[in-house]
Motif scaffolding. Sequence first.
Motif, short mmCIF file in Angstrom:
data_model
loop_
_atom_site.label_atom_id
_atom_site.label_comp_id
_atom_site.label_asym_id
_atom_site.label_seq_id
_atom_site.Cartn_x
_atom_site.Cartn_y
_atom_site.Cartn_z
N CYS A 190 82.49 37.10 69.39
CA CYS A 190 82.28 38.44 68.85
C CYS A 190 82.98 39.50 69.70
O CYS A 190 83.69 40.36 69.19
N GLY A 191 82.76 39.44 71.01
CA GLY A 191 83.33 40.44 71.90
C GLY A 191 84.85 40.44 71.89
O GLY A 191 85.49 41.50 71.83
N GLU A 192 85.45 39.26 71.92
CA GLU A 192 86.91 39.19 71.93
C GLU A 192 87.51 39.60 70.59
O GLU A 192 88.62 40.13 70.54
N TRP A 193 86.78 39.36 69.50
CA TRP A 193 87.27 39.78 68.19
C TRP A 193 87.36 41.30 68.11
O TRP A 193 88.31 41.85 67.55
N ILE A 194 86.38 41.98 68.71
CA ILE A 194 86.46 43.44 68.80
C ILE A 194 87.65 43.85 69.66
O ILE A 194 88.45 44.72 69.28
N ASP A 195 87.78 43.22 70.82
CA ASP A 195 88.85 43.60 71.75
C ASP A 195 90.25 43.37 71.17
O ASP A 195 91.18 44.14 71.47
N VAL A 223 79.21 50.80 54.98
CA VAL A 223 78.04 49.94 55.04
C VAL A 223 78.29 48.73 55.92
O VAL A 223 77.49 48.37 56.78
N ASN A 224 79.45 48.10 55.74
CA ASN A 224 79.67 46.80 56.35
C ASN A 224 80.44 46.83 57.67
O ASN A 224 80.29 45.92 58.48
N LEU A 225 81.26 47.83 57.92
CA LEU A 225 82.11 47.79 59.10
C LEU A 225 81.35 48.09 60.38
O LEU A 225 81.85 47.88 61.45
N GLY A 226 80.13 48.58 60.26
CA GLY A 226 79.35 48.88 61.46
C GLY A 226 78.64 47.67 62.03
O GLY A 226 77.90 47.78 63.00
N PRO A 271 81.04 51.20 70.09
CA PRO A 271 79.96 51.94 70.75
C PRO A 271 78.61 51.25 70.65
O PRO A 271 77.71 51.54 71.46
N MET A 272 78.43 50.34 69.69
CA MET A 272 77.14 49.70 69.52
C MET A 272 77.13 48.24 69.97
O MET A 272 76.16 47.53 69.78
N ARG A 273 78.22 47.80 70.62
CA ARG A 273 78.28 46.40 71.01
C ARG A 273 77.28 46.12 72.13
O ARG A 273 77.13 46.91 73.07
N ALA A 274 76.62 44.99 72.02
CA ALA A 274 75.65 44.58 73.03
C ALA A 274 76.36 43.93 74.21
O ALA A 274 77.44 43.36 74.06
#
Length: 211
Positions: free
Chosen positions: A148-153, A17-20, A138-141
Amino acid sequence: LTIAFQVSPAASLSWSVNLGIVLCTRDYLIQHHGFLDQFVVLLASLIAVAPSLKDRLPGCKFLALVTGEENTYFERSLNALEVSPEQRSVEVTPHAPATQGFLTLMAEAAKSGDLGQMLSVLVVAEWSYLSWADRVEPMRAADLPFWCGEWIDLHRGDYFTSVVEYLRGLLDRAGEQMTAEQKAACRATFLRAAQLEVDFFDHAWALRPAS
């Protein structure tokens, strides 16, 4: 089955539920910043008790990254979100229950001197974030703010995947030398850590900005 895979089913819980969702909000980052010092202590403790130099070196490299790029990430992100140094302190912004719970667990594992206990916490912490980042990528804007972007990276890609494999591999090898009682203790710690991760994400989800 490896030690990690033996305990992983219960770790999935409500993550689907939450990780997406990218939850790098102001409150989330303040809470997560609170982990950094104790995480460094735990990782350094793991390096100290690892069985050989070969086993220590990947941990040393990861520790250098955490205290370098990730620490800079928090400074830049919290500054951009106009979070003052005072607001980052636990006196002004108390730890959420899940945050305090995970801090306590990390401290217990570090002080135990037990490699399996340390790895049971670290595998959950890093493997869950690798799973999270792989789901949200896959769903990153295209116009995500940098925090946000660097946290994913920071939590995906070949290098971070190798860190998770390193930790899981150490845990599997340690498991080969464990008694049944020690395996049960590691399983309990792993599942406790997994539940705290779920609680932490649930807390962040509850505080998300209204859409």
